[in-house]
Design a protein around this motif. Structure first.
Motif, PDB file in Angstrom:
ATOM      1  N   VAL A 175      67.213 -18.510  39.989  1.00 60.87           N
ATOM      2  CA  VAL A 175      65.962 -17.996  40.552  1.00 60.87           C
ATOM      3  C   VAL A 175      64.810 -18.323  39.611  1.00 60.87           C
ATOM      4  O   VAL A 175      64.686 -17.743  38.528  1.00 60.87           O
ATOM      5  CB  VAL A 175      66.040 -16.474  40.772  1.00 60.87           C
TER       6      VAL A 175
ATOM      7  N   MET B 211      61.528 -17.361  46.592  1.00 58.85           N
ATOM      8  CA  MET B 211      62.249 -18.583  46.251  1.00 58.85           C
ATOM      9  C   MET B 211      61.361 -19.775  46.586  1.00 58.85           C
ATOM     10  O   MET B 211      60.684 -19.785  47.624  1.00 58.85           O
ATOM     11  CB  MET B 211      63.573 -18.682  47.005  1.00 58.85           C
TER      12      MET B 211
ATOM     13  N   TYR C  23      67.874 -20.162  49.481  1.00 57.97           N
ATOM     14  CA  TYR C  23      67.404 -18.800  49.278  1.00 57.97           C
ATOM     15  C   TYR C  23      68.276 -17.742  49.934  1.00 57.97           C
ATOM     16  O   TYR C  23      68.188 -16.557  49.581  1.00 57.97           O
ATOM     17  CB  TYR C  23      65.981 -18.654  49.822  1.00 57.97           C
TER      18      TYR C  23
END
Length: 413
Positions: free
Chosen positions: A311, A342, A348
């Motif tokens: 992330v 994201m 995501y």
């Protein structure tokens, strides 16, 4: 079509209903959901903007529904006025922003919807309703955040006040300190928020408080370096690298978390609350009971650390006081918002699914304009006045002229 008045909207709605078409009003398309999508008549907002009235005695300003927040803020400032609070971008129309629950962060000042004092609404039978706490109060209470399900908003009246100055203080802070002092930081500041960079213990905190002045805005070069070069240019380039080479994301997060330095400045509110957002992303945000925010954030951190998730985007945490709007994410409880993002094009779904499981376990309510998987069955239990809203919808739009697939999912058939 792009009508220029409430009357033209009403005529268009009546014609479309007679032809068996559904009707939706669009804003600027900022929402991550399909809230404004339709297979029927799409009403565009570009000719419904502009200033309608200023009432200094009442402390209100009325604008057309298609007015962007950028135009609203500039207009207010030109007249020496300001909203009490706002979100961090200005691209949305006022009707789109209030209809989906756009908010900033505030100890006592709430979302844009909570700052609405009146609105004009075109309903499914072509009626043009003036709505306020005194006139059509039941409709007003719900339509301040109505998802476009009750009709087409054509004008909005906001509470405003004389323009003031905010002192902004932005500084890095370790995550453990932020989480340990969260309640104190919220209590001591009118507007507090922070961004945590996953894979690190780095946070950027933002504290905004009213100031007697004088104004001390950031210099042009310093503002460009911070807001454009670092927050957008460098960060966007790092995200592109991370999307291509996921293994590089933890290092990128550490670099991004260290790139932004402490700064303080004093300016008018909209220049402090808002900033340019040029890096494209997907977002999901949940509103939690305030006391659940830090436990949920710790669980999210643990979920990221024990998984293979990468992330690059920071997690944003903001607050809002309780309000009385039926579908407000802050309805009847002091609230903290946790937003996950994201970078565009990066995978995501696994991250958002993990975050959503944590948020819903803590009683979270999804932001209406951002990605989520909740449906009417879940949401009816999350909102004490959900049935009041749907009953009003049944009365105002029994044929679902303003319906679409998104509303069918979140409000039911």
């Amino acid at each position: 079509m792009a009508p220029a008045s409430a009357g033209e909207v009403a005529e268009a709605v009546v014609r479309a209903a007679a032809d068996g078409l559904r009707v939706k009003a669009a804003g600027t398309g900022h929402s991550f959901t399909a809230a404004a999508a339709t297979d029927g008549l799409l009403i565009r907002p570009e000719h419904l903007g502009g200033l309608h009235a200023i009432d200094r005695a009442a402390g209100t300003v009325t604008v057309g529904a298609g007015t962007t927040l950028r135009h609203l803020n500039a207009t207010l400032s030109a007249h020496g006025l300001s909203l009490a609070n706002m979100g961090d971008i200005m691209e949305q129309t006022v009707s789109g922003a209030v209809s989906t629950g756009t908010h900033g962060t505030g100890r006592a000042s709430a979302s844009l919807s909570a700052q609405v004092r009146a609105l004009e609404l075109v309903t499914a039978d072509g009626s043009v309703l003036k709505c306020s706490a005194e006139e059509n109060p039941e409709v007003f209470a719900a339509a301040r955040l109505g998802l476009g399900a009750l009709g087409v908003i054509t004008a909005v009246t906001f509470a405003v006040e004389p323009e003031f100055l905010l002192r902004a203080r932005e500084e890095p802070m370790p995550l453990d300190r932020v989480t340990g002092e969260f309640e104190q930081l919220v209590a001591e500041n009118e507007h507090f928020e922070f961004y945590w960079f996953p894979h690190t213990s780095n946070c950027i905190t933002k504290r905004n408080n009213r100031s007697a002045g004088p104004a001390d805005p950031p210099g042009r070069v310093a503002a460009w370096v911070e807001d454009e070069l670092l927050s957008n240019g460098l960060f966007g380039a790092l995200c592109t690298v991370g999307r291509t080479v996921p293994a590089a994301v933890p290092g990128i997060a550490r670099l991004a978390g260290r790139a932004l330095s402490a700064r303080s400045y004093t300016d008018v509110p909209y220049r402090v609350f808002t900033s340019p957002r040029r890096v494209r992303f997907l977002e999901m945000e949940y509103a939690l009971p305030r006391e659940a925010a830090i436990p949920a954030l710790r669980e999210l951190r643990a979920a990221i650390e024990r998984s293979r998730l990468r992330v690059a985007f920071p997690v944003e945490v903001r607050t809002a006081p309780a309000d009385d709007i039926p579908l407000s994410t802050a309805h009847a409880r002091d609230t903290a918002y946790i937003a996950v993002h994201m970078y565009r094009g990066a995978p995501y779904r696994a991250y958002f699914r993990a975050a959503e499981q944590i948020m819903t376990a803590h009683g979270g309510r999804p932001h209406w304009g951002k990605l989520h998987s909740r449906d009417a069955g879940h949401l009816a239990a999350a909102y004490p006045r959900f049935a009041d809203f749907t009953a009003l919808r049944d009365r105002l739009d029994p044929q679902r002229v303003f319906g679409n697939d998104y509303l069918r999912r979140v409000l039911g058939a």
